[in-house]
Design a protein around this motif. Structure first.
Motif, PDB file in Angstrom:
ATOM      1  N   GLN A   2       1.498   3.111   3.877  1.00 60.02           N
ATOM      2  CA  GLN A   2      -0.084   4.274   3.206  1.00 60.02           C
ATOM      3  C   GLN A   2       1.344   3.609   1.606  1.00 60.02           C
ATOM      4  O   GLN A   2       0.381   2.634   0.895  1.00 60.02           O
ATOM      5  CB  GLN A   2       0.620   5.669   2.769  1.00 60.02           C
ATOM      6  CG  GLN A   2      -0.074   6.410   2.082  1.00 60.02           C
ATOM      7  CD  GLN A   2      -1.730   6.001   2.275  1.00 60.02           C
ATOM      8  OE1 GLN A   2      -2.524   5.674   3.298  1.00 60.02           O
ATOM      9  NE2 GLN A   2      -2.637   5.499   1.214  1.00 60.02           N
ATOM     10  N   ARG A   3       2.139   3.421   1.359  1.00 61.78           N
ATOM     11  CA  ARG A   3       3.356   2.224  -0.193  1.00 61.78           C
ATOM     12  C   ARG A   3       2.166   0.992   0.222  1.00 61.78           C
ATOM     13  O   ARG A   3       2.015   0.744  -0.685  1.00 61.78           O
ATOM     14  CB  ARG A   3       4.536   2.500   0.819  1.00 61.78           C
ATOM     15  CG  ARG A   3       4.837   2.129  -0.253  1.00 61.78           C
ATOM     16  CD  ARG A   3       6.826   2.470  -0.868  1.00 61.78           C
ATOM     17  NE  ARG A   3       7.070   1.352  -0.129  1.00 61.78           N
ATOM     18  CZ  ARG A   3       6.595  -0.267  -0.409  1.00 61.78           C
ATOM     19  NH1 ARG A   3       6.573  -0.964  -0.556  1.00 61.78           N
ATOM     20  NH2 ARG A   3       7.526  -1.018   1.130  1.00 61.78           N
ATOM     21  N   GLU A  16      -1.058   1.139  -1.160  1.00 64.42           N
ATOM     22  CA  GLU A  16      -0.794   1.138  -2.408  1.00 64.42           C
ATOM     23  C   GLU A  16      -0.951  -0.122  -2.651  1.00 64.42           C
ATOM     24  O   GLU A  16      -1.299  -0.018  -4.503  1.00 64.42           O
ATOM     25  CB  GLU A  16      -0.008   3.052  -2.498  1.00 64.42           C
ATOM     26  CG  GLU A  16      -1.488   4.267  -2.435  1.00 64.42           C
ATOM     27  CD  GLU A  16      -0.379   5.375  -2.003  1.00 64.42           C
ATOM     28  OE1 GLU A  16       0.287   4.852  -3.244  1.00 64.42           O
ATOM     29  OE2 GLU A  16      -0.657   6.250  -1.543  1.00 64.42           O
ATOM     30  N   SER A  17       0.445  -0.620  -2.814  1.00 66.59           N
ATOM     31  CA  SER A  17       1.228  -1.489  -3.122  1.00 66.59           C
ATOM     32  C   SER A  17       0.250  -3.022  -4.217  1.00 66.59           C
ATOM     33  O   SER A  17      -0.324  -3.549  -4.408  1.00 66.59           O
ATOM     34  CB  SER A  17       2.226  -2.351  -3.186  1.00 66.59           C
ATOM     35  OG  SER A  17       2.064  -2.623  -1.732  1.00 66.59           O
ATOM     36  N   ASP A  29      -3.575  -2.632  -3.574  1.00 64.74           N
ATOM     37  CA  ASP A  29      -4.467  -1.712  -3.874  1.00 64.74           C
ATOM     38  C   ASP A  29      -4.529  -1.389  -5.162  1.00 64.74           C
ATOM     39  O   ASP A  29      -5.599  -1.947  -6.169  1.00 64.74           O
ATOM     40  CB  ASP A  29      -4.798  -0.208  -3.062  1.00 64.74           C
ATOM     41  CG  ASP A  29      -5.267  -0.278  -2.290  1.00 64.74           C
ATOM     42  OD1 ASP A  29      -5.910  -1.621  -1.337  1.00 64.74           O
ATOM     43  OD2 ASP A  29      -5.426   0.878  -1.859  1.00 64.74           O
ATOM     44  N   ASN A  30      -3.568  -2.027  -5.380  1.00 64.48           N
ATOM     45  CA  ASN A  30      -2.499  -1.690  -7.403  1.00 64.48           C
ATOM     46  C   ASN A  30      -2.297  -3.139  -8.097  1.00 64.48           C
ATOM     47  O   ASN A  30      -1.912  -3.236  -9.159  1.00 64.48           O
ATOM     48  CB  ASN A  30      -2.109  -0.171  -8.291  1.00 64.48           C
ATOM     49  CG  ASN A  30      -0.347  -0.226  -7.166  1.00 64.48           C
ATOM     50  OD1 ASN A  30       0.026  -1.487  -6.964  1.00 64.48           O
ATOM     51  ND2 ASN A  30      -0.096   0.860  -7.332  1.00 64.48           N
TER      52      ASN A  30
END
Length: 77
Positions: A48-49, A52-53, A55-56
């Motif tokens: 998940q981390r 997210e990295s 995606d952002n």
């Protein structure tokens, strides 16, 4: 490898790729005597981390060919 194992391998290699992958995963899981719920949770959090990295925009993404080329050079060929 004995004859029976060689026959099983030959049969498996004739299977579609997705079936071979599922079979390989099952065989690998069979070598691990017990699931570790804490490890599973830790991997889920790490995945998940990383998502997210990406995606952002904070993840360093590199083309697969570049990574493989670097690995070959490190290996010496």
């Amino acid at each position: 490898m004995d004859t029976q194992s060689q026959q099983l391998l030959a049969t498996a290699l004739g299977m579609p790729e997705s079936d071979r992958a599922a079979l390989a995963a099952s065989l690998l899981r069979s070598l691990d005597p017990a699931d570790d719920p804490q490890a599973d949770a830790a991997w889920a959090a790490e995945i998940q981390r990383r998502i997210e990295s990406i995606d952002n925009g904070t993840a360093e993404l590199r083309p697969w060919d570049d990574v493989m080329s670097e690995m070959r050079q490190r290996r010496g060929g």
